[in-house]
Design a protein around this motif. Structure first.
Motif, short mmCIF file in Angstrom:
data_model
loop_
_atom_site.label_atom_id
_atom_site.label_comp_id
_atom_site.label_asym_id
_atom_site.label_seq_id
_atom_site.Cartn_x
_atom_site.Cartn_y
_atom_site.Cartn_z
N LYS A 6 0.91 -1.34 -0.33
CA LYS A 6 0.13 -0.04 -0.03
C LYS A 6 0.79 1.21 -0.06
CE LYS A 6 -3.32 2.49 2.93
NZ LYS A 6 -4.29 2.46 1.99
N ASP A 7 0.49 2.29 -0.80
CA ASP A 7 1.43 3.42 -0.98
C ASP A 7 1.87 3.96 0.63
OD1 ASP A 7 -0.48 4.82 -3.95
OD2 ASP A 7 1.46 3.25 -3.51
N ARG B 285 4.67 1.68 2.03
CA ARG B 285 5.79 1.59 1.07
C ARG B 285 7.20 2.25 1.68
NH1 ARG B 285 3.92 2.80 -3.58
NH2 ARG B 285 3.36 0.65 -3.65
#
Length: 126
Positions: A60-61, A64
């Protein structure tokens, strides 16, 4: 098939935790293993995923660079190393397993995961 997640707890912002998911009755290859989380009042969301066939990972952004998913095939265990934890990471974390190697666009689709662990609570608070 059983997935047993552990390692949650209370940690201060900026701290670290490592979650473990012991998988029994299920061969890690070929498969896709993922960590999902569900915060209070929110939908469950995918956080990190690893495709066992080629080691491909997805994150998931917002996690990260802070979270790392890894596995130990000899121990049939999947880990989620979480660093620089923030209050918004507070949630119940679940590990899940899918039979086969999911394509990248499906890796965070809950409907593709056949087996789920019981969840472990992570609370990030000062």
């Amino acid at each position: 098939v059983q997935l047993q997640a552990c390692g949650g707890g209370l940690v201060q912002p900026g701290g670290s935790l490592r979650l473990s998911c012991v998988v029994s009755g299920f061969t890690l290859r070929p498969s896709t293993i993922a960590w999902f989380r569900q915060a209070p009042g929110k939908e469950r969301e995918g956080v990190a995923c690893r495709r066992q066939g080629d080691g491909s990972t997805a994150y998931k952004d917002s996690v990260r660079g802070r979270f790392t998913i890894s596995r130990d095939n000899a121990k049939n265990t999947v880990y989620l190393q979480m660093n620089n934890l923030q209050p918004e990471d507070t949630a119940v974390y679940y590990c899940a397993a899918a039979t086969g190697n999911l394509i990248r666009s499906s890796m965070f689709g809950m409907q593709y995961y056949n087996y789920w662990g019981q969840g472990t609570l992570v609370t990030v608070s000062s």
